[in-house]
Design a protein around this motif. Sequence first.
Motif, PDB file in Angstrom:
ATOM      1  N   THR A   1       1.788  -7.165  22.702  1.00  0.00           N
ATOM      2  CA  THR A   1       2.522  -7.082  21.450  1.00  0.00           C
ATOM      3  C   THR A   1       1.719  -7.717  20.342  1.00  0.00           C
ATOM      4  OG1 THR A   1       4.609  -7.171  22.633  1.00  0.00           O
ATOM      5  CG2 THR A   1       4.662  -7.695  20.282  1.00  0.00           C
TER       6      THR A   1
ATOM      7  N   THR B   1       0.953  -5.663  11.348  1.00  0.00           N
ATOM      8  CA  THR B   1       0.108  -5.070  12.376  1.00  0.00           C
ATOM      9  C   THR B   1      -0.921  -6.052  12.885  1.00  0.00           C
ATOM     10  OG1 THR B   1      -1.194  -4.202  10.551  1.00  0.00           O
ATOM     11  CG2 THR B   1       0.324  -2.693  11.606  1.00  0.00           C
TER      12      THR B   1
ATOM     13  N   LYS C   1       3.329   0.833  17.096  1.00  0.00           N
ATOM     14  CA  LYS C   1       4.549   1.601  16.821  1.00  0.00           C
ATOM     15  C   LYS C   1       4.605   1.968  15.342  1.00  0.00           C
ATOM     16  CE  LYS C   1       9.592   1.385  17.080  1.00  0.00           C
ATOM     17  NZ  LYS C   1      10.773   0.552  17.448  1.00  0.00           N
TER      18      LYS C   1
ATOM     19  N   GLN D   1       6.396   2.963  11.937  1.00  0.00           N
ATOM     20  CA  GLN D   1       7.680   2.767  11.269  1.00  0.00           C
ATOM     21  C   GLN D   1       7.611   3.440   9.901  1.00  0.00           C
ATOM     22  OE1 GLN D   1       9.105  -1.343  11.500  1.00  0.00           O
ATOM     23  NE2 GLN D   1       7.530  -1.746  13.040  1.00  0.00           N
TER      24      GLN D   1
ATOM     25  N   HIS E   1      -3.387   0.005  21.258  1.00  0.00           N
ATOM     26  CA  HIS E   1      -2.883   0.252  19.909  1.00  0.00           C
ATOM     27  C   HIS E   1      -2.928  -0.994  19.038  1.00  0.00           C
ATOM     28  CE1 HIS E   1      -1.573   4.268  20.968  1.00  0.00           C
ATOM     29  NE2 HIS E   1      -0.887   3.797  21.986  1.00  0.00           N
TER      30      HIS E   1
END
Length: 405
Positions: free
Chosen positions: A103, A115, A180, A182, A232
Motif C-alpha cells: 500500500t 500516490t 488505484k 480515483q 503499481h
Amino acid sequence: MSDTPDEPDDGTPGPGDDAGGGPDEPDSPLRGWIDPDDRLWRHPSEVAGSGPAQDVSSLLNPPPRRNHRNAVMVLVGVGAVMAAVAWVVVLLSPASDHPLESTSQDTATSGPLTTLAGVQNALPAAAAATGHSIVELQATTTHGTVLLVGVAVAEGGLVATTADLLGGLQRIDMVGPGGKLQSATVVATDKTSDVALVSVPVALPVATFADDSGLGSGTPDLALSFVAAGGHSVALRCTAGAVTDVGSAITTGPASTMPSITSSPPMPALLDGEPLLADDGAVLGILYNPDPGSSPVTFLPSDLVVGVADELRSQDRVVHGWLGMQGTDAPDASGAKVAEVQAGGPASGLLQVGQLIVAVDSTPVRTMAELRARLYVLPPGTAVTLSVQQPAGPKVVDITLGTSS
C-alpha cells in the motif's frame, strides 16, 4: 512404597479376615491384638473422623494418584510435534500466485492520501512536507494515456498542472494508493499560460509557494519526481540542482512568451507538472515540458501558476488587464524596456519609449516576459503602480489596466 497399607506378615489375621470369633463376642479372647500405637496400619474404625457412612474399602484401598506432571509433558510434546509439522508445511508450500500488493504511504506518519509510496533517497524535511501536496494524475486522451503531476494550489483538492497534454481529454484520474484510480475532474484550463486546474477526490494540504522575485542564477533548488517503485506503487525522488536562469521568455509550446525558471538537475524521468522547490521546500514552479529531453529543464513560475489557478477557480477563465505597450528585455535582466506605446491605450501619455519598467506594485520585474506575467493575472480595471527608470531619474507611474482585445 505401595499406595495400600501393609498387611501383617506374621500370620495375624487382618480386620477383614474370618478368625472364628471376633473381639466383640463375649467370651472370645483378644487374640493377636496389638496396641494401635505399635502398629504400622489402622483399622477403618480407628481412623479419626470415620463413621458408618464412610466407604471402608476406599480408605483401605484408595484410588491410585493421577500423575498430572506426566499429562502436561505429553501435551507439550504433542504441541511441539504439531508446530514442527506446520513449519515444514510452510517451507514446502509453493508461493502464492497472487501476492498481496503493498500500500502506498506518505513519507510522514500522518497526512492525506497521496500516490507517494516512499522515498528513493533521503529527503529534506521541507521537501518531504511538500510531498503531501502533490499527486500523480493519469489522463486518457484521444492521443493516448499520459501521466502528470498536480500541485495543490487551493483547499478542497484543487491542484495545478500543465494543460498541453490534456488536449482531446476523455477521462482524468488521480492515481491513488497501490495504483488505484480515483476519478478527478478538470475545472478549467488556460492555453496562454498552459496552466490547468484539476479537482481531485482528496483534500490535500495547500503547498507553500515561493516568491521568485529574488531568485537568481546559481540558487540551489530541489526537484521532486515520481518514480516507479515496483508494481503499481511509486516513490518520491528528490534531486538537488541549481537555478540557471530566471525570467527569460519561453520560446516553444503553448506558453510561448511567458517567463520561465530553468534548472539543471539530472532528472532521468520527468512528468509535466512536477514541482521545483527552493531549499526551504517552497514551490518555485511546475515543470513545463513541451519538448521532452530538452535541456535545461523549464518550469512555469509559481506566481504565474497560482495567479492563473485562482482566476480559473473563481471564473473558469482568465480575463486579464491590458497595458497597451510593447517592450523588450533590458540588458542584464534589469527590467522591461518600453519599445512602443499604443495610441489610445491605458499607457498612452503615461509611458514613453525608452523608459525602463523595473517593478509592478513594488514587485521587481527583470524581463518583458515577467512584466507580461505580472499583469496577466490582474483583471481589467485594476490600478497598478509601475516603477520606471529614465534618464531624468526614477519615477512612479499609476495606470489603470484596460480590457484586453
